[in-house]
Scaffold this motif. Structure first.
Motif, mmCIF file in Angstrom:
data_model
loop_
_atom_site.group_PDB
_atom_site.id
_atom_site.type_symbol
_atom_site.label_atom_id
_atom_site.label_comp_id
_atom_site.label_asym_id
_atom_site.label_seq_id
_atom_site.Cartn_x
_atom_site.Cartn_y
_atom_site.Cartn_z
ATOM 1 N N ARG A 78 60.715 46.840 50.541
ATOM 2 C CA ARG A 78 60.295 46.005 49.913
ATOM 3 C C ARG A 78 58.611 46.187 50.295
ATOM 4 O O ARG A 78 57.834 46.097 49.533
ATOM 5 N N LYS A 79 58.316 46.909 51.528
ATOM 6 C CA LYS A 79 56.864 47.091 51.812
ATOM 7 C C LYS A 79 56.313 48.196 51.029
ATOM 8 O O LYS A 79 55.301 47.899 50.484
ATOM 9 N N LYS A 80 57.248 49.051 50.748
ATOM 10 C CA LYS A 80 56.773 50.183 50.011
ATOM 11 C C LYS A 80 56.405 49.786 48.610
ATOM 12 O O LYS A 80 55.141 50.240 48.009
ATOM 13 N N GLN A 81 57.242 48.901 47.937
ATOM 14 C CA GLN A 81 56.780 48.224 46.634
ATOM 15 C C GLN A 81 55.700 47.353 46.525
ATOM 16 O O GLN A 81 54.995 47.565 45.694
ATOM 17 N N LEU A 82 55.503 46.640 47.613
ATOM 18 C CA LEU A 82 54.268 45.885 47.630
ATOM 19 C C LEU A 82 53.185 46.601 47.880
ATOM 20 O O LEU A 82 52.039 46.273 47.047
ATOM 21 N N ASP A 83 53.141 47.722 48.634
ATOM 22 C CA ASP A 83 52.035 48.631 48.974
ATOM 23 C C ASP A 83 51.667 49.236 47.624
ATOM 24 O O ASP A 83 50.437 49.375 47.179
ATOM 25 N N LEU A 84 52.484 49.742 46.763
ATOM 26 C CA LEU A 84 52.280 50.192 45.408
ATOM 27 C C LEU A 84 51.691 49.386 44.567
ATOM 28 O O LEU A 84 50.770 49.812 43.787
ATOM 29 N N ALA A 85 52.200 48.334 44.475
ATOM 30 C CA ALA A 85 51.844 47.207 43.568
ATOM 31 C C ALA A 85 50.305 46.947 43.586
ATOM 32 O O ALA A 85 49.556 46.976 43.059
ATOM 33 N N ALA A 86 50.028 46.752 45.088
ATOM 34 C CA ALA A 86 48.493 46.739 45.596
ATOM 35 C C ALA A 86 47.780 47.803 45.005
ATOM 36 O O ALA A 86 46.610 47.690 44.628
ATOM 37 N N GLN A 87 48.237 49.077 45.131
ATOM 38 C CA GLN A 87 47.556 50.266 45.094
ATOM 39 C C GLN A 87 47.016 50.349 43.531
ATOM 40 O O GLN A 87 45.911 50.548 43.168
ATOM 41 N N GLN A 88 48.134 49.873 42.798
ATOM 42 C CA GLN A 88 47.847 50.019 41.413
ATOM 43 C C GLN A 88 47.001 49.029 40.777
ATOM 44 O O GLN A 88 46.096 49.401 40.056
ATOM 45 N N ARG A 89 46.870 47.866 41.538
ATOM 46 C CA ARG A 89 45.846 46.604 41.206
ATOM 47 C C ARG A 89 44.429 47.207 41.293
ATOM 48 O O ARG A 89 43.780 46.948 40.641
ATOM 49 N N ALA A 90 44.625 47.769 42.478
ATOM 50 C CA ALA A 90 43.318 48.106 43.133
ATOM 51 C C ALA A 90 42.572 49.318 41.894
ATOM 52 O O ALA A 90 41.409 49.427 41.643
ATOM 53 N N GLN A 91 43.453 50.246 41.711
ATOM 54 C CA GLN A 91 43.132 51.331 40.609
ATOM 55 C C GLN A 91 42.798 50.737 39.462
ATOM 56 O O GLN A 91 41.876 51.094 38.869
ATOM 57 N N GLY A 92 43.480 49.644 39.034
ATOM 58 C CA GLY A 92 43.071 48.971 37.811
ATOM 59 C C GLY A 92 41.848 48.297 37.828
ATOM 60 O O GLY A 92 40.886 48.226 37.023
ATOM 61 N N LYS A 93 41.450 47.634 38.927
ATOM 62 C CA LYS A 93 40.291 47.056 39.239
ATOM 63 C C LYS A 93 39.001 47.730 39.261
ATOM 64 O O LYS A 93 37.998 47.667 38.391
ATOM 65 N N ASN A 94 39.358 49.004 39.770
ATOM 66 C CA ASN A 94 38.251 50.222 39.748
ATOM 67 C C ASN A 94 37.834 50.633 38.627
ATOM 68 O O ASN A 94 36.906 50.861 38.416
ATOM 69 N N SER A 95 38.951 51.033 37.743
ATOM 70 C CA SER A 95 38.509 51.463 36.319
ATOM 71 C C SER A 95 38.174 50.511 35.327
ATOM 72 O O SER A 95 37.188 50.981 34.630
ATOM 73 N N SER A 96 38.346 49.387 35.774
ATOM 74 C CA SER A 96 37.586 48.293 34.729
ATOM 75 C C SER A 96 36.209 48.002 35.017
ATOM 76 O O SER A 96 35.414 47.485 34.144
ATOM 77 N N THR A 97 35.895 48.231 36.319
ATOM 78 C CA THR A 97 34.392 48.112 36.550
ATOM 79 C C THR A 97 33.720 49.211 36.514
ATOM 80 O O THR A 97 32.329 49.587 36.963
#
Length: 355
Positions: free
Chosen positions: A335-354
């Motif tokens: 579960r932690k690995k899944q949550l960490d991966l989701a957080a990483q993907q959100r951060a990458q998406g936020k960085n690419s949008s800015t």
């Protein structure tokens, strides 16, 4: 999401420390000694008033869903101990000390004192702290909580010394699941007989012997007991189409908050103690891991559910026969690995949008 990740990390840290100190293993061994030396009940019988009161007031179970302490766990452990030792309708009397081998504190698994600044357990302090000391402190705190439910609702009573000062925890009395009662004579616990009606529910002894009582958190235990009650009320419906709770009934009849209920169901499904309703036999092998979330039947259960309709659940007991510590550690790690991966993907998406 950050709170969920933090909570999962804390839980894994605590499980890791208990694994290191063999706390759950030791507590389960002490409970098994009591079980083997006693009546060896296959199931522990609980009066249903623990889960839902007939007068509409908040049930004792949900009063014990607390973020800290072991009050709910300790009360269930005391019921287990009583049913290993006593006949049906035999009144409870304390037969154990607070400390030592086979004592009340020996039945409890905790992770110990954690120092967040240094990230270490059991740091040096002016007042020496040991594992046994902390377990006794937790037991006393649990008894305080059980007594402070109210004069009539108390699930334990702790006498005081004759001068009215020191509390005599080692002489505590256990009350029935509905509380002390309103009479001058307290409603001391007696072992109930299983009843075909909705007056009692049963819990497999392996819930205690395999460490589940130690590793599930209070909201998960409350959710699991509520679903067990529903499954035993409506056995045919449970086997064929599953059981469920609408929001109003969940809140008003059982006193369970939506977030605690939904999180509890999700984690219990991941641990293999629940499944989305399906036609296969209830004694079929449970799905392994939180990867069950991509199981076809689970996917269809989510997609075919009508909007605003509750999920239908089936309680499965096979996983109770397995080591709770191993299963929960494995599932929470995933579960932690899944949550960490989701957080990483959100951060990458936020960085690419800015960018």
């Amino acid at each position: 999401m950050a709170d969920t990740r933090d909570a999962t990390s804390r839980r894994l840290r605590r499980l890791g420390e208990m694994q290191k100190t063999k706390a759950v293993e030791g507590a389960s061994r002490a409970l098994r000694d009591v079980w083997e030396a006693g009546r060896k009940p296959a199931e522990i019988v609980l009066r249903f008033v623990l889960i839902q009161r007939p007068d509409g007031e908040r049930a004792p179970l949900t009063r014990l869903v607390l973020p800290r302490g072991i009050a709910l766990r300790f009360y269930l452990l005391a019921l287990f101990e009583a049913q290993c030792r006593l006949d049906v309708n035999e009144p409870w009397a304390n037969a154990r000390p607070l400390t030592g081998v086979g004592s009340w504190s020996d039945f409890v698994a905790i992770d110990g004192a954690y120092h967040s600044a240094s990230g270490t357990y059991m740091p040096d302090t002016k007042q020496e702290r040991t594992g046994p000391d902390l377990r006794v402190r937790q037991v006393k705190s649990a008894l305080d909580t059980l007594e402070k439910l109210g004069l009539e609702r108390a699930l334990a009573v702790v006498p005081r010394a004759r001068n009215g000062g020191r509390r005599l925890y080692e002489q505590f009395s256990l009350m029935k699941e509905g509380g002390r009662g309103g009479h001058q004579t307290p409603d001391t616990y007696t072992v109930p007989a299983p009843h075909w009606s909705a007056r009692t529910i049963t819990v497999p002894a392996n819930f205690f012997l395999m460490g589940w009582v130690q590793v599930l958190n209070p909201s998960e235990i409350a959710t699991w007991l509520t679903l067990r009650a529903l499954s035993q009320w409506a056995r045919e419906q449970h086997a064929e189409t599953g059981v469920y709770l609408y929001g109003k009934a969940r809140k008003e009849d059982f006193g369970l908050r939506r977030d605690a209920w939904e999180d509890g169901c999700n984690m219990l499904r991941g641990f293999g103690l629940l499944r989305h309703a399906r036609a296969s036999a209830l004694d079929a092998d449970p799905k392994k891991g939180l990867s069950a979330s991509i199981d076809l039947v689970d996917y269809l259960a989510r997609e075919m559910r009508e909007r605003y309709e509750p999920y239908r659940w089936q309680v499965i007991d096979q996983r109770l026969n397995e080591d709770a510590m191993k299963i929960c550690t494995k599932e929470l790690t995933l579960r932690k690995k899944q949550l960490d991966l989701a957080a990483q993907q959100r951060a990458q998406g936020k960085n690419s949008s800015t960018a």
